[in-house]
Design a protein around this motif. Structure first.
Motif, PDB file in Angstrom:
ATOM      1  N   VAL A 110      -2.759-115.022   0.802  1.00  0.00           N
ATOM      2  CA  VAL A 110      -1.667-114.517   1.649  1.00  0.00           C
ATOM      3  C   VAL A 110      -0.508-114.071   0.767  1.00  0.00           C
ATOM      4  O   VAL A 110       0.053-112.985   0.967  1.00  0.00           O
ATOM      5  CB  VAL A 110      -1.219-115.595   2.672  1.00  0.00           C
ATOM      6  CG1 VAL A 110       0.055-115.174   3.369  1.00  0.00           C
ATOM      7  CG2 VAL A 110      -2.316-115.876   3.678  1.00  0.00           C
ATOM      8  N   ASP A 111      -0.156-114.889  -0.215  1.00  0.00           N
ATOM      9  CA  ASP A 111       0.940-114.534  -1.123  1.00  0.00           C
ATOM     10  C   ASP A 111       0.632-113.260  -1.904  1.00  0.00           C
ATOM     11  O   ASP A 111       1.498-112.401  -2.073  1.00  0.00           O
ATOM     12  CB  ASP A 111       1.227-115.680  -2.096  1.00  0.00           C
ATOM     13  CG  ASP A 111       1.856-116.886  -1.414  1.00  0.00           C
ATOM     14  OD1 ASP A 111       2.407-116.715  -0.306  1.00  0.00           O
ATOM     15  OD2 ASP A 111       1.781-117.998  -1.980  1.00  0.00           O
ATOM     16  N   ARG A 112      -0.599-113.140  -2.374  1.00  0.00           N
ATOM     17  CA  ARG A 112      -0.985-111.931  -3.119  1.00  0.00           C
ATOM     18  C   ARG A 112      -0.890-110.691  -2.245  1.00  0.00           C
ATOM     19  O   ARG A 112      -0.406-109.641  -2.685  1.00  0.00           O
ATOM     20  CB  ARG A 112      -2.406-112.076  -3.651  1.00  0.00           C
ATOM     21  CG  ARG A 112      -2.511-113.014  -4.804  1.00  0.00           C
ATOM     22  CD  ARG A 112      -3.915-113.046  -5.351  1.00  0.00           C
ATOM     23  NE  ARG A 112      -4.021-114.111  -6.326  1.00  0.00           N
ATOM     24  CZ  ARG A 112      -5.000-114.984  -6.370  1.00  0.00           C
ATOM     25  NH1 ARG A 112      -5.987-114.918  -5.505  1.00  0.00           N
ATOM     26  NH2 ARG A 112      -5.013-115.930  -7.281  1.00  0.00           N
ATOM     27  N   LEU A 113      -1.366-110.807  -0.996  1.00  0.00           N
ATOM     28  CA  LEU A 113      -1.300-109.660  -0.094  1.00  0.00           C
ATOM     29  C   LEU A 113       0.147-109.330   0.286  1.00  0.00           C
ATOM     30  O   LEU A 113       0.493-108.153   0.453  1.00  0.00           O
ATOM     31  CB  LEU A 113      -2.132-109.920   1.158  1.00  0.00           C
ATOM     32  CG  LEU A 113      -3.643-109.822   0.935  1.00  0.00           C
ATOM     33  CD1 LEU A 113      -4.392-110.317   2.157  1.00  0.00           C
ATOM     34  CD2 LEU A 113      -4.039-108.397   0.612  1.00  0.00           C
ATOM     35  N   MET A 114       0.980-110.339   0.408  1.00  0.00           N
ATOM     36  CA  MET A 114       2.404-110.106   0.684  1.00  0.00           C
ATOM     37  C   MET A 114       3.034-109.309  -0.466  1.00  0.00           C
ATOM     38  O   MET A 114       3.721-108.314  -0.243  1.00  0.00           O
ATOM     39  CB  MET A 114       3.144-111.433   0.835  1.00  0.00           C
ATOM     40  CG  MET A 114       2.809-112.223   2.055  1.00  0.00           C
ATOM     41  SD  MET A 114       3.674-111.678   3.500  1.00  0.00           S
ATOM     42  CE  MET A 114       5.352-111.971   3.052  1.00  0.00           C
ATOM     43  N   GLN A 115       2.769-109.749  -1.678  1.00  0.00           N
ATOM     44  CA  GLN A 115       3.319-109.060  -2.845  1.00  0.00           C
ATOM     45  C   GLN A 115       2.795-107.633  -2.943  1.00  0.00           C
ATOM     46  O   GLN A 115       3.552-106.699  -3.209  1.00  0.00           O
ATOM     47  CB  GLN A 115       2.979-109.820  -4.121  1.00  0.00           C
ATOM     48  CG  GLN A 115       3.729-111.112  -4.274  1.00  0.00           C
ATOM     49  CD  GLN A 115       3.299-111.894  -5.497  1.00  0.00           C
ATOM     50  OE1 GLN A 115       2.484-111.427  -6.287  1.00  0.00           O
ATOM     51  NE2 GLN A 115       3.847-113.083  -5.656  1.00  0.00           N
ATOM     52  N   ALA A 116       1.500-107.468  -2.715  1.00  0.00           N
ATOM     53  CA  ALA A 116       0.908-106.137  -2.788  1.00  0.00           C
ATOM     54  C   ALA A 116       1.497-105.211  -1.728  1.00  0.00           C
ATOM     55  O   ALA A 116       1.757-104.032  -1.990  1.00  0.00           O
ATOM     56  CB  ALA A 116      -0.610-106.238  -2.629  1.00  0.00           C
ATOM     57  N   THR A 117       1.732-105.748  -0.532  1.00  0.00           N
ATOM     58  CA  THR A 117       2.310-104.947   0.542  1.00  0.00           C
ATOM     59  C   THR A 117       3.725-104.512   0.199  1.00  0.00           C
ATOM     60  O   THR A 117       4.096-103.352   0.385  1.00  0.00           O
ATOM     61  CB  THR A 117       2.311-105.738   1.867  1.00  0.00           C
ATOM     62  OG1 THR A 117       0.969-106.100   2.187  1.00  0.00           O
ATOM     63  CG2 THR A 117       2.902-104.920   2.994  1.00  0.00           C
ATOM     64  N   ILE A 118       4.520-105.434  -0.312  1.00  0.00           N
ATOM     65  CA  ILE A 118       5.908-105.109  -0.665  1.00  0.00           C
ATOM     66  C   ILE A 118       5.946-104.071  -1.778  1.00  0.00           C
ATOM     67  O   ILE A 118       6.695-103.089  -1.714  1.00  0.00           O
ATOM     68  CB  ILE A 118       6.674-106.390  -1.040  1.00  0.00           C
ATOM     69  CG1 ILE A 118       6.845-107.263   0.211  1.00  0.00           C
ATOM     70  CG2 ILE A 118       8.020-106.064  -1.677  1.00  0.00           C
ATOM     71  CD1 ILE A 118       7.316-108.667  -0.065  1.00  0.00           C
ATOM     72  N   LEU A 119       5.123-104.262  -2.795  1.00  0.00           N
ATOM     73  CA  LEU A 119       5.088-103.297  -3.897  1.00  0.00           C
ATOM     74  C   LEU A 119       4.628-101.926  -3.425  1.00  0.00           C
ATOM     75  O   LEU A 119       5.180-100.897  -3.821  1.00  0.00           O
ATOM     76  CB  LEU A 119       4.178-103.809  -5.016  1.00  0.00           C
ATOM     77  CG  LEU A 119       4.718-104.978  -5.823  1.00  0.00           C
ATOM     78  CD1 LEU A 119       3.669-105.480  -6.798  1.00  0.00           C
ATOM     79  CD2 LEU A 119       5.983-104.578  -6.550  1.00  0.00           C
TER      80      LEU A 119
ATOM     81  N   ARG B  14      -1.770-103.681   7.127  1.00  0.00           N
ATOM     82  CA  ARG B  14      -3.061-103.633   7.806  1.00  0.00           C
ATOM     83  C   ARG B  14      -4.136-103.040   6.893  1.00  0.00           C
ATOM     84  O   ARG B  14      -5.265-103.516   6.829  1.00  0.00           O
ATOM     85  CB  ARG B  14      -2.926-102.822   9.095  1.00  0.00           C
ATOM     86  CG  ARG B  14      -4.079-102.945  10.028  1.00  0.00           C
ATOM     87  CD  ARG B  14      -3.803-102.369  11.409  1.00  0.00           C
ATOM     88  NE  ARG B  14      -3.110-101.090  11.411  1.00  0.00           N
ATOM     89  CZ  ARG B  14      -1.851-100.912  11.784  1.00  0.00           C
ATOM     90  NH1 ARG B  14      -1.129-101.932  12.180  1.00  0.00           N
ATOM     91  NH2 ARG B  14      -1.316 -99.717  11.767  1.00  0.00           N
ATOM     92  N   ARG B  15      -3.776-101.991   6.161  1.00  0.00           N
ATOM     93  CA  ARG B  15      -4.726-101.360   5.244  1.00  0.00           C
ATOM     94  C   ARG B  15      -5.149-102.329   4.134  1.00  0.00           C
ATOM     95  O   ARG B  15      -6.338-102.470   3.833  1.00  0.00           O
ATOM     96  CB  ARG B  15      -4.103-100.105   4.642  1.00  0.00           C
ATOM     97  CG  ARG B  15      -5.052 -99.285   3.819  1.00  0.00           C
ATOM     98  CD  ARG B  15      -4.465 -97.941   3.463  1.00  0.00           C
ATOM     99  NE  ARG B  15      -3.100 -97.999   2.981  1.00  0.00           N
ATOM    100  CZ  ARG B  15      -2.769 -98.071   1.702  1.00  0.00           C
ATOM    101  NH1 ARG B  15      -3.684 -98.098   0.785  1.00  0.00           N
ATOM    102  NH2 ARG B  15      -1.511 -98.101   1.353  1.00  0.00           N
ATOM    103  N   LEU B  16      -4.186-103.029   3.551  1.00  0.00           N
ATOM    104  CA  LEU B  16      -4.505-103.994   2.495  1.00  0.00           C
ATOM    105  C   LEU B  16      -5.295-105.183   3.047  1.00  0.00           C
ATOM    106  O   LEU B  16      -6.206-105.688   2.389  1.00  0.00           O
ATOM    107  CB  LEU B  16      -3.226-104.480   1.816  1.00  0.00           C
ATOM    108  CG  LEU B  16      -2.496-103.441   0.971  1.00  0.00           C
ATOM    109  CD1 LEU B  16      -1.165-103.983   0.497  1.00  0.00           C
ATOM    110  CD2 LEU B  16      -3.343-102.995  -0.193  1.00  0.00           C
ATOM    111  N   ASN B  17      -4.974-105.613   4.245  1.00  0.00           N
ATOM    112  CA  ASN B  17      -5.694-106.709   4.882  1.00  0.00           C
ATOM    113  C   ASN B  17      -7.158-106.314   5.124  1.00  0.00           C
ATOM    114  O   ASN B  17      -8.067-107.103   4.864  1.00  0.00           O
ATOM    115  CB  ASN B  17      -5.014-107.087   6.201  1.00  0.00           C
ATOM    116  CG  ASN B  17      -5.561-108.357   6.781  1.00  0.00           C
ATOM    117  OD1 ASN B  17      -5.897-109.277   6.063  1.00  0.00           O
ATOM    118  ND2 ASN B  17      -5.643-108.412   8.096  1.00  0.00           N
TER     119      ASN B  17
END
Length: 111
Positions: free
Chosen positions: A68-77, A101-104
């Motif tokens: 979850v943390d990795r996806l949060m960071q990836a989304t923000i970046l 949604r795309r990254l998820n």
């Protein structure tokens, strides 16, 4: 063996004209200005205002906190990286969650 002469296809000239039309449409989209009701709000504010909702979005489908943390960071970046492409046709929150949604989906397909 397939007889290609029986299939109808566009001539080379028609294909080139179609490509030219498509490139003109793309150029006009790229140069288009944001809609008149668009109010600029920095991406940092959008992220701050929606960080809790974003985390909840990922936690609904993913059990591991590190993922979850990795996806949060990836989304923000990714939102910061793609910020210059935002045209004002969507709400900023939708833009952020479209990226999430795309990254998820990429993450879930990888598992």
């Amino acid at each position: 063996m397939i007889n290609t002469s029986t299939y109808s296809s566009k001539s080379v000239q028609q294909q080139n004209e179609d490509k030219a039309d498509t490139s003109l449409k793309l150029k006009s989209i790229i140069k288009s200005k944001p809609s008149s009701n668009y109010v600029y709000e920095p991406i940092e504010n959008i992220i701050k205002n929606n960080i809790v909702h974003l985390r909840s979005f990922f936690e609904m489908e993913i059990e591991h906190k590190l993922d979850v943390d990795r996806l949060m960071q990836a989304t923000i970046l990714e939102a910061i990286r793609l910020n210059h492409r935002f045209r004002g046709k969507l709400q900023r929150r939708n833009f952020l969650f479209f990226i999430a949604r795309r990254l998820n989906n990429k993450y879930l397909n990888r598992i």
